[in-house]
Design a protein around this motif. Structure first.
Motif, short mmCIF file in Angstrom:
data_model
loop_
_atom_site.label_atom_id
_atom_site.label_comp_id
_atom_site.label_asym_id
_atom_site.label_seq_id
_atom_site.Cartn_x
_atom_site.Cartn_y
_atom_site.Cartn_z
N THR A 135 -14.43 6.21 5.79
CA THR A 135 -12.98 6.06 5.81
C THR A 135 -12.72 5.85 4.48
O THR A 135 -12.72 4.77 3.77
CB THR A 135 -12.09 5.14 6.47
OG1 THR A 135 -12.81 5.05 8.08
CG2 THR A 135 -10.58 5.00 6.68
N PRO A 136 -12.55 6.98 3.64
CA PRO A 136 -12.15 6.98 2.12
C PRO A 136 -10.89 6.30 1.97
O PRO A 136 -10.00 6.14 2.90
CB PRO A 136 -12.13 8.35 1.51
CG PRO A 136 -11.84 9.24 2.95
CD PRO A 136 -12.53 8.44 4.26
N SER A 137 -10.27 5.64 0.77
CA SER A 137 -9.23 5.09 0.55
C SER A 137 -8.08 6.34 0.22
O SER A 137 -6.94 6.11 0.02
CB SER A 137 -9.13 4.14 -0.39
OG SER A 137 -10.02 4.46 -1.63
N ALA A 138 -8.54 7.65 -0.17
CA ALA A 138 -8.03 8.79 -0.54
C ALA A 138 -8.66 9.90 -0.31
O ALA A 138 -9.93 9.98 -0.56
CB ALA A 138 -7.39 8.68 -2.01
N LEU A 139 -8.22 11.03 0.25
CA LEU A 139 -9.09 12.34 0.17
C LEU A 139 -7.79 13.47 0.13
O LEU A 139 -7.33 13.84 1.13
CB LEU A 139 -9.90 12.35 1.75
CG LEU A 139 -10.76 13.64 1.61
CD1 LEU A 139 -11.55 13.58 0.37
CD2 LEU A 139 -11.62 13.49 2.84
N PRO B 163 0.87 -1.36 -0.07
CA PRO B 163 -0.04 -0.12 0.12
C PRO B 163 0.74 1.20 -0.09
O PRO B 163 0.23 2.39 -0.75
CB PRO B 163 -0.78 -0.17 1.29
CG PRO B 163 -1.02 -1.53 1.50
CD PRO B 163 0.36 -2.05 1.20
N PRO B 164 1.82 1.43 0.71
CA PRO B 164 2.41 2.78 0.89
C PRO B 164 2.76 3.42 -0.49
O PRO B 164 3.48 2.92 -1.30
CB PRO B 164 3.82 2.71 1.84
CG PRO B 164 3.56 1.37 2.59
CD PRO B 164 2.80 0.63 1.56
N GLY C 78 -7.60 14.18 4.04
CA GLY C 78 -8.31 13.48 4.88
C GLY C 78 -7.58 13.10 6.22
O GLY C 78 -8.07 12.40 7.18
N ASP C 79 -6.12 12.96 6.17
CA ASP C 79 -5.31 12.94 7.17
C ASP C 79 -5.02 14.15 8.14
O ASP C 79 -4.25 14.29 9.04
CB ASP C 79 -3.87 12.24 6.78
CG ASP C 79 -4.10 10.78 6.42
OD1 ASP C 79 -4.75 10.21 7.24
OD2 ASP C 79 -3.57 10.44 5.26
N GLY C 80 -5.48 15.42 7.56
CA GLY C 80 -5.02 16.56 8.20
C GLY C 80 -3.62 16.83 7.95
O GLY C 80 -3.00 17.62 8.37
N CYS D 56 -2.68 6.42 2.79
CA CYS D 56 -2.63 6.53 4.18
C CYS D 56 -3.99 6.63 5.21
O CYS D 56 -3.96 6.13 6.07
CB CYS D 56 -1.68 7.44 4.79
SG CYS D 56 -0.30 7.91 4.13
N VAL D 57 -4.81 7.32 4.38
CA VAL D 57 -6.03 7.77 5.18
C VAL D 57 -6.73 6.44 5.64
O VAL D 57 -7.46 6.73 6.59
CB VAL D 57 -6.77 8.83 4.32
CG1 VAL D 57 -7.21 8.38 2.98
CG2 VAL D 57 -7.98 9.47 5.17
N LYS D 58 -6.59 5.54 4.78
CA LYS D 58 -7.33 4.30 4.99
C LYS D 58 -6.25 3.19 5.52
O LYS D 58 -6.51 2.29 6.54
CB LYS D 58 -8.14 3.77 4.04
CG LYS D 58 -8.93 2.43 4.27
CD LYS D 58 -9.96 2.40 3.35
CE LYS D 58 -10.81 1.25 3.51
NZ LYS D 58 -11.99 0.69 2.54
N TYR D 59 -5.02 3.18 4.95
CA TYR D 59 -4.25 2.05 4.98
C TYR D 59 -2.74 2.26 5.79
O TYR D 59 -2.06 1.26 6.08
CB TYR D 59 -4.18 1.44 3.53
CG TYR D 59 -5.28 0.87 3.08
CD1 TYR D 59 -5.52 -0.30 3.56
CD2 TYR D 59 -5.87 1.55 1.88
CE1 TYR D 59 -6.70 -0.92 2.97
CE2 TYR D 59 -7.13 0.90 1.49
CZ TYR D 59 -7.34 -0.23 2.03
OH TYR D 59 -8.62 -0.72 1.54
#
Lengths: 455, 455
Positions: B243-247, B127-128, B370-372, B151-154
């Motif tokens: 929890t989106p997989s990207a934002l 994932p990364p 999404g992670d700030g 990252c926001v999800k994984y």
């Protein structure tokens, strides 16, 4: 002297010197590991009280043995002679649960299930679920990096620790980590504290990540004639690319012991039971559940079913959770905690059976099988020294077999006292040196749970 | 002398002393941070060669600056005067990918996308995904604990590192971590190495966790008039428990710069674009995608849509990925990397606009919203010292604002040189002392990337 100084500097009710009360704080669940009497037990209420105690212990060179609920299984919380036991059982506040940031801030003495319940009330989920969750505390879970049933999909305690407040060996009260979703500001000292079993700092507050509440789980049970067949089923689930939300193994001995104790009416028609769970939502989850059952059948299950009865499937998982205390009723239990690659699970289960025969020792089995994390339970009758010696030899044999198969001596219980010899086998001398240099740096007076984890 | 000894002890082609070639190894993407000429560049092929180099540098007290692809954004890989740069760009083997155990073993110089492709061929997923994934290497990703889009999800790189082989500051070649799914044997030295930016050891091999291949993602785009509206949409997504997989956030300046460079035909009708992705399978994922779009609308999107055109949505994400190099074409870019609580995202975006006005500095914005985790890009025209000074003041203002709002000075890029002052603001002095005591313990000769991360 230390006790007089503690008395002078802390509220009167914090210090316990009554031997009858101290009795309850002498050891964790690893009764096979040695323990001795402390000078006193301290039950602090605030981080500042912990700081006072550490500073005084530093002055006198008195060892500190921290403990949560004492449900540990490696002796990490066993008292040493004339130490100060610091018991966190009076620091039980859930300080904050923030649904938007998906985090909670708790004192170390909060019981795992209490946090899980408080989170559930807000539509949130704190995943780490060690079998001890009705009793064990977040502080202890963090100090040992406790695992649990849902790790196979959701990871271990350490995966949920964002930050903490710690009293260092030098007596400083510090904040480590963060409240943001991401952050790489400096070394991961939070991660270093996780699993360090009180040897690098005393944890006085913890910030944990939460998840949104998940969907109800489906339960799939499979009966197997042999441990090895069940082990093959675990590999079959993994090779289908499925990630169940639980994949637990319980053998007949454990089920019988639980049923004898709790009269749960468990039908025990199998030598080994595998319990799978799937929490993926919707029809995708339905497909995964069918695939788990198919993997069980492919590996030679004598019976399998997806439970449609929530009460029945809860009973099976409750039996899994109660296996350890149920076996303890039969005699002192020496708990193994090896973890091997998934491919090696059938081999490792076979080796455990061979060791049981060779060492003439009763070994029951529970396992977080989907993680390759096996918990052979070695049982010796009370006051039978020869049986005890055989069990200890079996314990050592199992560790050697796990290392031979590419595994680790401890999957989730920690090193404590019982796995110190195993750790020295697993790690290179230069890696043990790295441990010691870190320990010396963060515990300059050598007072933080000395004699545990690393020699 | 060191260079002669390296030549005598290593194959001839490993050492680079030609100034024209050395030029390529002088700094990472943080050109604003200082760098000087090394004695030489070493391009080792094996862990043993790295070990020889460390032992020789220890003897001469020569600093070592390790580097992957040099795509770092904090100056962590910038050469210091008369150091030895150790470039891992010749250690590019993917040694093993094991679908059953879901792990891969790689040399540090493997490019992120190359690993992802090799895994995808086997139905697996690493994932990364930092924006630099077409160029950056796993070694560098691990050394900086790189983040990315999913990252926001994984989670981040560190969440996927199971173990590693490392040459310590003392010149020992050691294995840290494990290959099993779980393990708590000793301190988490693997986690300590992750994100330590080459200051605690040189990573010569990495074992990473993999996931099964995931479902195709749905893309939801939203246009917003202001940064603050987009920030409110981010909080609205989180508050719906999705929890989106990207934002991701990209502003008009970045989109225009990408389009001017690549002629992608991006229509730029908005001041700020949010790009959401949802990879949950089946109808549950369809519901989540609708909820993301509803959150966008609720926060004041001027337009929103779920893309039905894969090419179009890939183009939007490619634009996000190319934003940084596209902005660099306009002048030297000073990249921020703050991370704030989700609740503080709108405020932080407003503060960035205020700083841009106050310091008369062009600031474009991309963000892992999404992670700030926000990446204001501060741009100063070439050879305009006054503008450069204003940009540096703005950089410092943004750090102060992030700390004020409960954030961190670096979400994923690391401390390197650019964030050392910020780190000293973020951490208590006693926590900086803990860093130094660990650094002294693991790097006794003070040769591992000295002068970076901690003073």
């Amino acid at each position: 002297m230390l006790v007089a100084d503690l008395r002078a500097n802390l509220p009167a009710d914090r210090l316990v010197v009554d031997p009858a009360v101290i009795e309850r704080y002498l050891h964790d669940e690893a009764e096979w590991a040695p323990f001795e009497s402390p000078l006193a037990v301290l039950r602090p209420r605030t981080a500042e009280e912990v700081q006072v105690a550490v500073q005084l212990c530093a002055r006198y060179g008195t060892p500190i043995v921290p403990r949560g609920a004492g449900t540990g299984l490696s002796g990490g919380a066993n008292s040493s002679r004339d130490c100060l036991v610091v018991a966190f059982d009076a620091m039980t506040a859930i300080k904050e649960i923030d649904p938007l940031e998906r985090l909670a801030v708790v004192e170390p003495g909060v019981v795992n299930d209490d946090l899980r319940r408080a989170c559930a009330d807000l539509g949130l989920w704190y995943p780490p679920d060690p079998a001890s969750s009705p009793w064990s505390t977040i502080g202890g879970n963090v100090a040992t990096n406790a695992g649990g049933v849902c790790c196979v999909k959701y990871g271990v305690t350490g995966d949920y620790v964002l930050g903490m407040q710690v009293v260092t060996g030098g007596g400083e009260l510090v904040r480590l980590g963060r409240r943001t979703r991401k952050g790489v500001a400096g070394y991961d000292l939070t991660g270093l504290m996780v699993g360090s079993e009180g040897t690098l700092g005393l944890i006085t507050e913890i910030t944990v990540r939460l998840r949104p509440r998940r969907e109800p789980e489906r339960t799939i049970a499979g009966y197997f004639d042999t441990l090895v067949d069940a082990g093959r089923a675990v590999a079959a689930v993994a090779s289908r690319g499925i990630t169940p939300s639980a994949l637990e193994l319980v053998d007949r001995q454990c089920l019988l012991a639980v049923d004898a104790w709790k009269n749960m009416g468990l039908s025990v028609d199998a030598n080994v039971v595998l319990l799978g769970r799937v929490d993926t939502a919707g029809s995708v989850g339905d497909d995964e559940a069918r695939a788990v059952r198919a993997a069980f059948d492919e590996a030679g299950a004598t019976w399998s079913a997806q439970s449609t009865d929530q009460a029945e499937s809860d009973a099976l998982f409750a039996a899994r959770r109660l296996a350890y205390p149920a076996m303890e009723r039969l005699g002192p239990v020496l708990t193994e905690d090896i973890c091997v690659p998934i491919r090696a699970v059938p081999d490792m289960l076979a080796r455990i059976e061979q060791v049981a025969a060779l060492r003439d020792t009763t070994i029951a089995n529970i396992a977080h099988a989907g993680d390759g994390n096996l918990h052979p339970l070695l049982i010796a009758p009370r006051e039978d020294d020869a049986a005890r010696a055989r069990a200890q030899a079996a314990f050592s044999d199992i560790i050697d077999a796990a290392l031979e198969l590419g595994g680790t001596v401890t999957g989730e219980h920690g090193v404590g006292l019982l796995k110190m010899a195993g750790l020295a086998k697993e790690l290179q001398p230069a890696v043990l040196d790295m441990h010691q240099s870190i320990k010396r740096g963060l515990d300059p007076y050598g007072i933080l749970n000395p004699g545990k984890v690393v020699y």
